[in-house]
Write an enzyme that holds these catalytic residues in place. Structure first.
Site, PDB file in Angstrom:
ATOM      1  CB  ALA A  63      -5.442  -3.574   5.221  1.00 40.05           C
ATOM      2  N   GLY A 102      -8.598   0.769   4.895  1.00 41.68           N
ATOM      3  CA  GLY A 102      -7.425   1.503   5.369  1.00 41.68           C
ATOM      4  C   GLY A 102      -7.131   2.724   4.511  1.00 41.68           C
ATOM      5  CD  GLU A 105      -9.343   2.452   9.062  1.00 42.00           C
ATOM      6  OE1 GLU A 105      -8.712   1.571   8.455  1.00 42.00           O
ATOM      7  OE2 GLU A 105      -9.708   2.330  10.250  1.00 42.00           O
ATOM      8  CD  GLU A 125     -12.295  -1.604   6.793  1.00 40.89           C
ATOM      9  OE1 GLU A 125     -13.435  -1.173   6.491  1.00 40.89           O
ATOM     10  OE2 GLU A 125     -11.269  -0.896   6.754  1.00 40.89           O
TER      11      GLU A 125
END
Ligand code: COA
Length: 652
Positions: A63, A102, A105, A125
């Protein structure tokens, strides 16, 4: 605005490419681009499959951390991944560089994952005080099993592509051109058998004893940090709930953590580590090339520096004063390399290559080809100046010379060289092949490109570089001396070493200051205090308890006793003799001992760190409050999730 996601379709295969330098972070524009790409490829009857590629040095690295402080903007990542996973045309992720957070993911939302041999995958994270918030805790255990998923999520470490293949996290490792291979794969028979999306799969239950033991180990390692515990909760949810419910819970936990002060502190440190090493005066300055490194001294520090350089692929000549010291130093290095091999960090070929890159000498003439020489000899001005005089005669005139001194005046050392502009300080931390911090000390006459070479070396060694001006102890040791003094005051005021150490551990330090001194040895600081005795201001409070310990030969672990007694307990036990010395010291000064609470102890320690930090800033020794936090976190065990003393003060 430049469109960061583009599509090109050929022979029924759509290549969706993300190009968002530097690390293809999932900014709003990228998320929107991906959502549009799903819609367009779904609508395009010619498209049979979609390959997801990234331009530049890496696959999506996560992210966009810079957006975390802002109100989230649509489309949200979980929805985008849902679209990818729900697409009727299978998506194939082609991973290179780092597929993180992310990014991984997104890859888990794809039906297949191919990777080139250098790729590394991870859900880091937790290092930012978070857990994955876009399905990582729900999809990953469905692919690799709960134990492996928990290890990755709570540990936050990247895995190599070989490990990823073994775990089932990637389907194939691709040698050669990754894009070409992914496009071929998209056309291959592999796609003919339908593969279930991860959200539709079950989670394999794991052995309950092992699961409990794993959770307990992670909770212990967390030492007060919330996010590893949240990772455990998320995986418990993944085990106990249907996938969509676990996903909703994961999102809730993610948002709670995002506003947690720990996450703010960890994000502060993440950016501080990247900004602390940037010196405005070095903008555009090219470092001098370096390939062969000389290291003077084969003691613990010298051997550690040699190992760090060899592990980074550099050639190293180690210089010692005689054959005996040289072979002892070489043995230290060989042991470190062998350990790295044993732990699987380097393979047998690499070990052999590194051994071939290593030579030893007792004659300075062997440093004639060195591009950069680091001195790590005994901490004494006369000894160091003698080394630099010899280096001046033996090295190429443009070779960069550095001292690893922790306290001495580098400007004075540099004067031993005809051209002092080639001398800087490279202050490593022990063990140098492990500790991430490198203070780069800039004496007044150092040339910009010499300094830039220090930063380039730090990058090559994978270290976090922080510039520091010349003063007694630079940034880190100066702050440590100040708070160690305060801890000594607290001993006289009413605390015992075990009280101070327990307060520090509860705060999040791995070790207290007294246990740490026992580990490092009390004798070096004692010698320094003796040196400083003549110049110490007469009105300055001076605690002689550590001197008394040294006079008794209690130098710490190496002598079986220091602040603690190691004779029956290898971890060290409080010693009535030490307590006697301390209480007598208070009585001799007429101090009435008042016990100190853990809060009071930590209040005084942090207070001193902050006031010394501000002095260092005023004197221009540190460039920014962020630099001080980076030093304290990476060199002195300050708990990362508290962000550093200056962050706690609101200064950074
Ligand atoms: N969001 C925003 N910016 C990011 C970023 C992210 N997720 N990851 C890296 N960057 C920025 C860095 O701040 C740096 O910016 P700068 O050049 O302005 O200083 C730049 O990208 C390069 O990063 P850097 O760390 O210096 O490069 P590197 O090659 O050494 O390492 C990574 C690359 C991706 C391994 C490393 O940056 C990293 O670990 N990033 C964080 C990944 C992460 O935690 N993702 C999950 C987020 S929830």
């Amino acid at each position: 605005m430049i469109q960061p996601v583009t599509i090109s379709t050929q022979n029924g295969i759509a290549a969706v490419t993300i190009d968002n330098p530097p690390v293809n972070a999932l900014s709003q524009a990228v998320r929107q681009g991906l959502a549009d790409a799903v819609q367009r490829t779904e609508a395009d009857a010619d498209v049979r499959a979609v390959v997801l590629l990234c331009a530049g040095r890496t696959f999506i690295a996560g992210a966009d951390v810079r957006e975390f402080g802002q109100t989230p903007r649509e489309p949200h990542l979980p929805d985008v991944i849902d679209m990818i996973e729900g697409a009727t045309k299978p998506w194939i992720a082609a991973l290179h560089g780092t597929a993180l957070g992310g990014g991984l993911e997104v890859a888990l939302g794809c039906r297949f994952r191919l990777a080139d041999p250098s790729a590394r995958l991870g859900l880091p994270e937790v290092n930012l005080g978070l857990i994955p918030g876009a399905g990582g805790t729900v999809r990953l255990p469905r692919l690799v099993g709960v134990p492996a998923a928990l290890e990755m999520i709570a540990g936050g470490k990247m895995v190599s592509v070989d490990k990823a293949l073994e775990m089932g996290l990637v389907d194939r490792i691709v040698d050669g051109d990754l894009t070409q291979a992914a496009l071929e794969f998209a056309k291959s028979a592999a796609l003919e058998t339908p593969v279930e999306p991860l959200m539709a799969r079950d989670v394999a239950q794991s052995d309950s004893d092992k699961w409990e033991a794993q959770k307990a180990a992670i909770a212990k390692r967390a030492r007060g940090q919330n996010s590893p515990l949240a990772a455990i909760t998320a995986l418990e949810n993944a085990l106990a709930m249907p996938a969509d419910q676990a996903l909703a819970k994961e999102r809730e936990l993610f948002f709670q953590l995002k506003d947690d002060p720990q996450s703010l502190a960890l994000r502060h440190i993440f950016f501080a580590e990247r900004s602390a090493g940037k010196m405005p005066r070095l903008k555009g300055v090219k470092p001098r090339p370096f390939d062969e490194i000389g290291v003077i001294g084969g003691g613990t520090m010298g051997a550690g520096i040699v190992a760090a350089c060899l592990l980074a692929g550099l050639r190293v000549v180690m210089l010692e004063r005689d054959d005996e010291s040289l072979s002892a130093g070489q043995e230290r290095v060989q042991n470190t390399l062998a350990q790295s091999h044993k732990r699987g960090l380097i393979d047998a070929d690499t070990l052999t290559r590194m051994q071939g890159n290593f030579s030893g000498a007792t004659d300075y003439a062997a440093l004639g080809n060195a591009d950069l020489v680091i001195e790590a000899v005994f901490e004494d001005m006369a000894v160091k100046r003698d080394v630099f005089t010899r280096l001046d005669a033996a090295t190429k005139p443009d070779a960069v010379l550095a001292t690893n001194t922790s306290y001495l005046d580098i400007a004075e050392i540099a004067e031993a060289v005809a051209d002092p502009s080639r001398v800087s300080g490279l202050h490593f931390f022990s063990p140098a092949y492990i500790m991430k911090l490198l203070e780069i000390v800039h004496p007044p006459k150092v040339a910009d490109d010499v300094l830039a070479t220090g930063f380039a070396l730090a990058k090559r060694l994978g270290k976090i570089a922080v510039p520091a001006g010349v003063c007694d102890g630079f940034i880190g040791n100066r702050i440590m001396s100040a708070y160690r003094r305060e801890c000594d005051y607290m001993l006289e005021d009413g605390a015992l070493p075990q009280d101070v150490d327990a307060a520090m551990r509860d705060f999040g330090f791995a070790m207290g200051i007294f246990a740490m001194q026992d580990m490092a040895g009390l004798d070096i600081a004692w010698a320094m205090r003796k040196r400083q005795a003549a110049t110490r201001p007469a009105d300055m409070r001076y605690v002689d308890i550590p001197d008394q310990l040294c006079e008794l030969g209690r130098f710490g672990r190496k002598t079986g006793a220091g602040w603690y007694d190691y004779s029956s307990d290898p971890k060290g036990a409080p010693d009535p003799l030490v307590e006697g010395i301390i209480t007598k010291a208070s009585a001799d000064k007429g101090i009435t001992r008042v016990p100190l609470s853990a809060d009071e102890i930590m209040g005084r320690i942090i207070g001193v760190m902050q006031s010394e930090g501000r002095k260092i800033l005023d004197e221009g020794i540190a460039q920014s409050p962020e630099a001080i936090d980076v030093v304290m976190v990476n060199g002195y065990g300050f708990p990362r999730w508290r962000g550093g003393p200056m962050f706690m003060a609101g200064d950074a």
